[in-house]
Design a protein around this motif. Structure first.
Motif, short mmCIF file in Angstrom:
data_model
loop_
_atom_site.label_atom_id
_atom_site.label_comp_id
_atom_site.label_asym_id
_atom_site.label_seq_id
_atom_site.Cartn_x
_atom_site.Cartn_y
_atom_site.Cartn_z
N GLY A 44 0.82 -1.21 0.00
CA GLY A 44 0.00 0.00 0.00
C GLY A 44 0.85 1.26 0.00
O GLY A 44 0.56 2.22 -0.72
N ALA A 45 1.91 1.26 0.78
CA ALA A 45 2.79 2.43 0.86
C ALA A 45 3.52 2.69 -0.45
O ALA A 45 3.78 3.84 -0.81
N ALA A 46 3.84 1.61 -1.18
CA ALA A 46 4.59 1.75 -2.43
C ALA A 46 3.68 1.81 -3.66
O ALA A 46 4.15 2.09 -4.76
N GLY A 47 2.39 1.54 -3.47
CA GLY A 47 1.46 1.57 -4.59
C GLY A 47 1.59 0.39 -5.53
O GLY A 47 1.41 0.53 -6.74
N VAL A 48 1.92 -0.77 -4.98
CA VAL A 48 2.03 -2.00 -5.78
C VAL A 48 1.15 -3.06 -5.13
O VAL A 48 0.66 -2.90 -4.02
N GLY A 49 0.99 -4.18 -5.82
CA GLY A 49 0.21 -5.28 -5.26
C GLY A 49 1.02 -6.14 -4.32
O GLY A 49 2.25 -6.19 -4.39
N VAL A 50 0.30 -6.84 -3.44
CA VAL A 50 0.96 -7.74 -2.49
C VAL A 50 1.73 -8.84 -3.23
O VAL A 50 2.83 -9.21 -2.83
N ILE A 80 9.40 0.26 -4.12
CA ILE A 80 9.43 -0.45 -2.83
C ILE A 80 10.67 -0.08 -2.04
O ILE A 80 10.59 0.20 -0.83
N LEU A 81 11.82 -0.06 -2.69
CA LEU A 81 13.05 0.32 -2.00
C LEU A 81 12.96 1.74 -1.45
O LEU A 81 13.39 2.01 -0.32
N ALA A 82 12.38 2.64 -2.22
CA ALA A 82 12.21 4.02 -1.75
C ALA A 82 11.25 4.08 -0.57
O ALA A 82 11.49 4.80 0.41
N ALA A 83 10.17 3.32 -0.63
CA ALA A 83 9.20 3.30 0.47
C ALA A 83 9.83 2.81 1.76
O ALA A 83 9.46 3.23 2.86
N ILE A 101 11.65 -3.35 -12.66
CA ILE A 101 12.58 -2.49 -11.94
C ILE A 101 11.91 -1.24 -11.37
O ILE A 101 12.22 -0.81 -10.27
N GLY A 102 10.96 -0.67 -12.10
CA GLY A 102 10.27 0.53 -11.62
C GLY A 102 9.55 0.27 -10.31
O GLY A 102 9.63 1.06 -9.36
#
Length: 75
Positions: free
Chosen positions: A31-37, A58-61, A52-53
């Motif tokens: 949720g924090a990174a805006g991607v799916g589980v 995720i790494l930034a989050a 990679i995007g």
């Protein structure tokens, strides 16, 4: 410390270890990174074809630092 290539498996371990140290569940990080589980699950498993995007999101989050050093220019 010399530069080296990091494998998808190593990235997965870093993501999982960092997420757990921050007491985040996979769904919270997604949720924090805006991607799916499912993407978190695959990334933590070291899936070599992970986008990679999304991985960078995720790494930034998580607050991870990513550094890429280009090779020295040839004269």
């Amino acid at each position: 410390m010399a530069n080296r290539t990091v494998t998808p498996t190593e990235i997965g371990v870093i993501v999982r270890t960092t997420r757990k140290s921050q007491k985040l569940r996979q769904d919270q990080l997604a949720g924090a990174a805006g991607v799916g589980v499912r993407f978190i699950v695959d990334l933590e498993a070291g899936k070599p074809t992970a986008q990679i995007g999304k991985a960078l999101l995720i790494l930034a989050a998580l607050g991870c630092k990513v550094t890429i050093d280009p090779p020295p220019s040839r004269s």
